[in-house]
Design a protein around this motif. Structure first.
Motif, PDB file in Angstrom:
ATOM      1  N   GLU A 243       5.171 -11.951  -4.719  1.00 20.67           N
ATOM      2  CA  GLU A 243       5.329 -11.077  -3.541  1.00 20.67           C
ATOM      3  C   GLU A 243       6.665 -10.345  -3.593  1.00 20.67           C
ATOM      4  N   SER A 244       7.694 -11.061  -3.999  1.00 22.01           N
ATOM      5  CA  SER A 244       9.029 -10.470  -4.078  1.00 22.01           C
ATOM      6  C   SER A 244       9.052  -9.326  -5.091  1.00 22.01           C
ATOM      7  N   ARG A 245       8.475  -9.572  -6.272  1.00 24.83           N
ATOM      8  CA  ARG A 245       8.446  -8.547  -7.321  1.00 24.83           C
ATOM      9  C   ARG A 245       7.696  -7.309  -6.818  1.00 24.83           C
ATOM     10  N   PHE A 246       6.571  -7.560  -6.172  1.00 20.33           N
ATOM     11  CA  PHE A 246       5.743  -6.473  -5.650  1.00 20.33           C
ATOM     12  C   PHE A 246       6.509  -5.645  -4.626  1.00 20.33           C
ATOM     13  N   CYS A 247       7.170  -6.337  -3.688  1.00 25.49           N
ATOM     14  CA  CYS A 247       7.936  -5.635  -2.642  1.00 25.49           C
ATOM     15  C   CYS A 247       9.030  -4.781  -3.264  1.00 25.49           C
ATOM     16  N   LYS A 248       9.647  -5.276  -4.321  1.00 25.18           N
ATOM     17  CA  LYS A 248      10.694  -4.494  -5.000  1.00 25.18           C
ATOM     18  C   LYS A 248      10.087  -3.268  -5.667  1.00 25.18           C
ATOM     19  N   GLU A 249       8.941  -3.469  -6.329  1.00 26.48           N
ATOM     20  CA  GLU A 249       8.259  -2.343  -6.978  1.00 26.48           C
ATOM     21  C   GLU A 249       7.896  -1.265  -5.966  1.00 26.48           C
ATOM     22  N   CYS A 252      10.731  -1.679  -1.169  1.00 24.27           N
ATOM     23  CA  CYS A 252      11.275  -2.256   0.064  1.00 24.27           C
ATOM     24  C   CYS A 252      12.784  -2.353  -0.091  1.00 24.27           C
ATOM     25  N   ASP A 253      13.509  -2.162   0.998  1.00 23.17           N
ATOM     26  CA  ASP A 253      14.967  -2.184   0.912  1.00 23.17           C
ATOM     27  C   ASP A 253      15.541  -3.589   1.036  1.00 23.17           C
ATOM     28  N   GLU A 254      14.934  -4.369   1.925  1.00 26.52           N
ATOM     29  CA  GLU A 254      15.429  -5.732   2.152  1.00 26.52           C
ATOM     30  C   GLU A 254      14.269  -6.706   2.202  1.00 26.52           C
ATOM     31  N   LEU A 255      14.555  -7.951   1.822  1.00 22.37           N
ATOM     32  CA  LEU A 255      13.529  -8.985   1.779  1.00 22.37           C
ATOM     33  C   LEU A 255      13.999 -10.201   2.573  1.00 22.37           C
ATOM     34  N   GLN A 256      13.023 -10.841   3.206  1.00 21.11           N
ATOM     35  CA  GLN A 256      13.339 -12.022   4.017  1.00 21.11           C
ATOM     36  C   GLN A 256      12.160 -12.972   3.874  1.00 21.11           C
TER      37      GLN A 256
END
Ligand code: C2E
Ligand code: CA
Ligand code: CA
Ligand code: CA
Length: 279
Positions: A243-249, A252-256
């Motif tokens: 999910e983190s990799r996908f959000c970065k791709e 997304c600016d910030e992750l929580q």
């Protein structure tokens, strides 16, 4: 025993009584909780997608009830919203979050922004501007280290007045996020009118995003649109590396989310704010 004569008892099915009793017990307990310091705050890190660094924290309330133990916010925040006591709780949370952040800054720790959840009710009752101004003054925290998280419900009524209030707060330097974005009523169309700093994509959009093509293309479109309005996107509830990799791709600016950290008590969060010493 069921009383059929006047019908009164039909509304109070016996299995509802414990629920009603618990609700009343919690509701009555809230006032005491504030008086007797039963509330505390935990802080969940927000991570910059680009650098992986801690870039902010969200304050989340915890209630340690003397008999019931830890009561989760999902159980008592809705009750407090119903009764109006949420105004007192919001003020307490805001003050405590500002006080704590200022104390960390004064101790030479990393300066970051703290986000506080504000109930929609605060935009219709009570005096949000006055509350924010007086608590900022009391704690001495600069406004640009504060962010308010509001839900789409805020925009259901008196939208012009709400926009005025938000503009006032943003002029002070306070950031405003829309929380749980995508779960409420606001349309993407409406977003354009709102003087918002960032949008927090609800966890339901993130969950399973790696294996759901439909979901990922919706999320991609939302992110592009939000960016085109010069707002940032925060992904909520990131639990897996995928999910983190996908959000970065998807930029997304910030992750929580639990992948990075659960909400932590102040003493544990503090350890993450220690700055590397310049040798
Ligand atoms: P929220 O503002 O959307 O906060 C995020 C919730 O998701 C938090 O639950 C957090 O612990 C949880 N969470 C974070 N990362 C993950 C993850 O990766 N996976 C999963 N499954 N959950 C994750 P919490 O602390 O129980 O709070 C629940 C809700 O209660 C909040 O949702 C917010 O609506 C309300 N709330 C909490 N604290 C406050 C407060 O101080 N004031 C107000 N007005 N509402 C609050
Ligand atoms: Ca929130
Ligand atoms: Ca949320
Ligand atoms: Ca929520």
């Amino acid at each position: 025993a069921k009383e059929e004569g006047d019908g009164c008892y039909r509304f109070f099915k016996p299995n509802l009584l414990p629920l009603i009793a618990e609700k009343m017990r919690l509701e009555n307990g809230l006032y005491k909780a504030l008086q007797e310091n039963q509330f505390s705050l935990h802080y969940q890190p927000k991570i910059s997608a680009a650098s992986g660094e801690l870039c902010g924290i969200e304050a989340l309330i915890r209630w340690k009830h003397p008999e019931l133990g830890l009561v989760p916010p999902d159980k008592f925040i809705p009750l407090a919203e119903e009764s109006g006591f949420i105004l007192e709780i919001d003020r307490w949370v805001f003050r405590e979050a500002c006080r704590q952040n200022k104390a960390w800054q004064d101790a030479g720790l990393k300066k970051i922004s703290v986000s506080v959840n504000i109930s929609a009710r605060h935009f219709y009752q009570g005096n949000l501007k006055e509350m924010i101004l007086s608590e900022l003054k009391a704690t001495g925290l600069e406004p640009h280290y504060v962010s308010l998280e509001i839900t789409e419900g805020v925009f259901m009524r008196n939208i012009d007045q709400v926009i005025d209030t938000i503009l006032y707060l943003r002029n002070l330097g306070i950031q405003i996020s829309i929380d749980d974005f995508g779960t409420g009523y606001s349309s993407l169309n409406q977003l354009q009118r709102l003087p918002i700093s960032d949008v927090k994509l609800d966890r339901s959009f993130i969950q399973g995003i790696t294996s759901d093509d439909k979901k990922s293309s919706i999320v991609r479109a939302i992110i592009e649109l939000v960016h085109s309005m010069n707002m940032k996107v925060v992904a909520e509830g990131v639990e897996t590396e995928g999910e983190s990799r996908f959000c970065k791709e998807l930029k997304c600016d910030e992750l929580q989310g639990y992948l990075f950290s659960r909400p932590l008590p102040a003493a544990e969060l503090e350890a993450l704010l220690v700055q590397p010493k310049n040798v």
